[in-house]
Scaffold this motif. Structure first.
Motif, PDB file in Angstrom:
ATOM      1  N   GLY A 195      -2.219  -0.417   5.566  1.00 28.36           N
ATOM      2  CA  GLY A 195      -2.598  -1.293   4.475  1.00 28.36           C
ATOM      3  C   GLY A 195      -1.755  -2.556   4.426  1.00 28.36           C
ATOM      4  O   GLY A 195      -1.350  -3.098   5.460  1.00 28.36           O
ATOM      5  N   LEU A 196      -1.476  -3.008   3.227  1.00 27.12           N
ATOM      6  CA  LEU A 196      -0.722  -4.245   3.028  1.00 27.12           C
ATOM      7  C   LEU A 196       0.772  -3.925   3.020  1.00 27.12           C
ATOM      8  O   LEU A 196       1.227  -3.095   2.233  1.00 27.12           O
ATOM      9  CB  LEU A 196      -1.131  -4.885   1.701  1.00 27.12           C
ATOM     10  CG  LEU A 196      -0.934  -6.395   1.546  1.00 27.12           C
ATOM     11  CD1 LEU A 196      -1.736  -7.154   2.587  1.00 27.12           C
ATOM     12  CD2 LEU A 196      -1.342  -6.829   0.149  1.00 27.12           C
ATOM     13  N   GLN A 197       1.520  -4.573   3.909  1.00 30.49           N
ATOM     14  CA  GLN A 197       2.959  -4.312   3.973  1.00 30.49           C
ATOM     15  C   GLN A 197       3.722  -5.606   4.198  1.00 30.49           C
ATOM     16  O   GLN A 197       3.208  -6.567   4.773  1.00 30.49           O
ATOM     17  CB  GLN A 197       3.291  -3.312   5.072  1.00 30.49           C
ATOM     18  CG  GLN A 197       2.933  -3.735   6.481  1.00 30.49           C
ATOM     19  CD  GLN A 197       3.279  -2.664   7.494  1.00 30.49           C
ATOM     20  OE1 GLN A 197       3.421  -1.481   7.173  1.00 30.49           O
ATOM     21  NE2 GLN A 197       3.454  -3.064   8.745  1.00 30.49           N
TER      22      GLN A 197
ATOM     23  N   THR B 239       0.801  -1.222   0.000  1.00 32.06           N
ATOM     24  CA  THR B 239       0.000   0.000   0.000  1.00 32.06           C
ATOM     25  C   THR B 239       0.836   1.276   0.000  1.00 32.06           C
ATOM     26  O   THR B 239       0.592   2.186  -0.795  1.00 32.06           O
ATOM     27  CB  THR B 239      -0.935   0.008   1.222  1.00 32.06           C
ATOM     28  OG1 THR B 239      -1.734  -1.194   1.196  1.00 32.06           O
ATOM     29  CG2 THR B 239      -1.856   1.222   1.206  1.00 32.06           C
ATOM     30  N   LEU B 240       1.819   1.365   0.874  1.00 35.42           N
ATOM     31  CA  LEU B 240       2.552   2.626   1.037  1.00 35.42           C
ATOM     32  C   LEU B 240       3.574   2.871  -0.060  1.00 35.42           C
ATOM     33  O   LEU B 240       3.859   4.025  -0.400  1.00 35.42           O
ATOM     34  CB  LEU B 240       3.241   2.657   2.407  1.00 35.42           C
ATOM     35  CG  LEU B 240       2.307   2.632   3.625  1.00 35.42           C
ATOM     36  CD1 LEU B 240       3.121   2.696   4.916  1.00 35.42           C
ATOM     37  CD2 LEU B 240       1.307   3.782   3.570  1.00 35.42           C
ATOM     38  N   VAL B 241       4.123   1.816  -0.636  1.00 31.43           N
ATOM     39  CA  VAL B 241       5.182   1.988  -1.636  1.00 31.43           C
ATOM     40  C   VAL B 241       4.720   1.623  -3.047  1.00 31.43           C
ATOM     41  O   VAL B 241       5.450   1.828  -4.018  1.00 31.43           O
ATOM     42  CB  VAL B 241       6.422   1.151  -1.262  1.00 31.43           C
ATOM     43  CG1 VAL B 241       7.029   1.659   0.034  1.00 31.43           C
ATOM     44  CG2 VAL B 241       6.079  -0.331  -1.140  1.00 31.43           C
ATOM     45  N   LEU B 242       3.493   1.075  -3.147  1.00 34.55           N
ATOM     46  CA  LEU B 242       2.896   0.715  -4.434  1.00 34.55           C
ATOM     47  C   LEU B 242       3.770  -0.231  -5.253  1.00 34.55           C
ATOM     48  O   LEU B 242       3.792  -0.175  -6.488  1.00 34.55           O
ATOM     49  CB  LEU B 242       2.586   1.979  -5.254  1.00 34.55           C
ATOM     50  CG  LEU B 242       1.589   2.953  -4.613  1.00 34.55           C
ATOM     51  CD1 LEU B 242       1.373   4.148  -5.521  1.00 34.55           C
ATOM     52  CD2 LEU B 242       0.265   2.249  -4.317  1.00 34.55           C
ATOM     53  N   GLN B 243       4.473  -1.113  -4.573  1.00 40.83           N
ATOM     54  CA  GLN B 243       5.261  -2.135  -5.252  1.00 40.83           C
ATOM     55  C   GLN B 243       4.456  -3.429  -5.365  1.00 40.83           C
ATOM     56  O   GLN B 243       3.698  -3.781  -4.465  1.00 40.83           O
ATOM     57  CB  GLN B 243       6.557  -2.397  -4.489  1.00 40.83           C
ATOM     58  CG  GLN B 243       7.536  -1.235  -4.500  1.00 40.83           C
ATOM     59  CD  GLN B 243       8.813  -1.539  -3.733  1.00 40.83           C
ATOM     60  OE1 GLN B 243       8.936  -2.581  -3.105  1.00 40.83           O
ATOM     61  NE2 GLN B 243       9.772  -0.628  -3.816  1.00 40.83           N
ATOM     62  N   SER B 244       4.656  -4.114  -6.479  1.00 45.09           N
ATOM     63  CA  SER B 244       3.957  -5.381  -6.678  1.00 45.09           C
ATOM     64  C   SER B 244       4.362  -6.401  -5.629  1.00 45.09           C
ATOM     65  O   SER B 244       5.478  -6.362  -5.093  1.00 45.09           O
ATOM     66  CB  SER B 244       4.243  -5.930  -8.071  1.00 45.09           C
ATOM     67  OG  SER B 244       3.819  -5.019  -9.067  1.00 45.09           O
ATOM     68  N   LEU B 245       3.457  -7.321  -5.326  1.00 47.12           N
ATOM     69  CA  LEU B 245       3.763  -8.370  -4.363  1.00 47.12           C
ATOM     70  C   LEU B 245       4.594  -9.467  -5.013  1.00 47.12           C
ATOM     71  O   LEU B 245       4.407  -9.803  -6.186  1.00 47.12           O
ATOM     72  CB  LEU B 245       2.465  -8.987  -3.826  1.00 47.12           C
ATOM     73  CG  LEU B 245       1.427  -8.050  -3.213  1.00 47.12           C
ATOM     74  CD1 LEU B 245       0.314  -8.871  -2.570  1.00 47.12           C
ATOM     75  CD2 LEU B 245       2.052  -7.108  -2.198  1.00 47.12           C
TER      76      LEU B 245
END
Length: 249
Positions: free
Chosen positions: A176-178, A157-163
């Motif tokens: 969010g998702l981290q 969420t905070l860095v908008l990097q793909s999982l």
């Protein structure tokens, strides 16, 4: 501007308050108008046709009118389909109602969410104990996504990097998702979060979640509870605390 007269509107009663010695204020969830407040005049009288109909967790067809904040109920019919949930399923239904009461603003339509709610209630009424937790988690996810409070589950969420499929990620209310360590017992793998996002994006998200992600939904109980409490602004939802108290007894 509210419509002055609505007829044949699919709806469920979420909550009811005493308004006078003979009347009630209802909070209802409707398919086309969202959460609506209605006054049911004379509903508490023994002879009222409303008395046996205005029950929670039952599919209704309503007619109502007026253009104020609280409109007037004109008619209510039970449309059938399932029996009233009982026991833990009944408390779970009240929990769904509390979520809608806290998170939905009035007169904001959510037609897809209405259908998801109806599906969840039918599952609760089916008496299938193993489906209870699946239905609750699926509904929580869809509700938060539908009202814009669920972060995308396919990026950090905070860095908008793909999982990354094999890395571990946790859903944190404030962030969010981290990414977290594999030792975090509330984390899921990136591939699992991606599967949840795919199911949420399906045309029928409830069916997709129950079909493809049932094994993942069980692991979301604590993360979803924390996220919902955060957005509801409470330490614990009333119905959840009631369920815990009953389990303790």
């Amino acid at each position: 501007m509210a419509t002055k007269r609505i007829a044949d509107e699919p709806a469920y009663v979420l909550h009811r308050y005493d308004w006078s010695e003979t009347s009630l204020i209802l909070e209802v969830f409707t398919r086309h108008h969202g959460r609506v407040a209605l006054v049911a005049k004379g509903a508490k009288r023994p002879t009222s046709s409303f008395r046996p109909v205005l029950l929670p967790l039952q599919p209704l067809s309503l007619a109502f009118g007026g253009d104020g904040d609280i409109r007037t109920l004109k008619s209510a019919e039970w449309v059938g389909g399932h029996v009233m949930p009982t026991g833990e399923a009944l408390l779970s239904g009240y929990y769904l109602n509390e979520l809608l009461m806290r998170l939905l603003v009035r007169d904001d339509p959510h037609p897809r969410l209405f259908e998801v709610y109806a599906s969840a209630v039918r599952l609760l009424a089916s008496g299938e104990a193993h489906a209870l937790q699946w239905a609750l988690r699926a509904f929580e996810l869809i509700l938060l996504k539908d009202i814009g409070l669920l972060p995308a589950l396919n990026v950090q969420t905070l860095v908008l990097q793909s999982l990354r499929a094999d890395d571990h990620y946790a859903l944190v209310p404030e962030a969010g998702l981290q990414r977290v360590s594999a030792e975090d017992r509330h984390a899921l793998k990136g591939s699992q979060w991606l599967a949840l996002q795919d199911a949420l994006d399906d045309a029928n998200p409830m069916a997709a979640l129950l079909r493809d992600c049932a094994d993942l939904l069980i692991h979301l109980q604590r993360p979803m509870r924390l996220l919902l409490n955060y957005h509801c602004g409470v330490g614990a939802l009333r119905t959840r605390q009631m369920m815990l108290d009953l389990q303790t007894l």
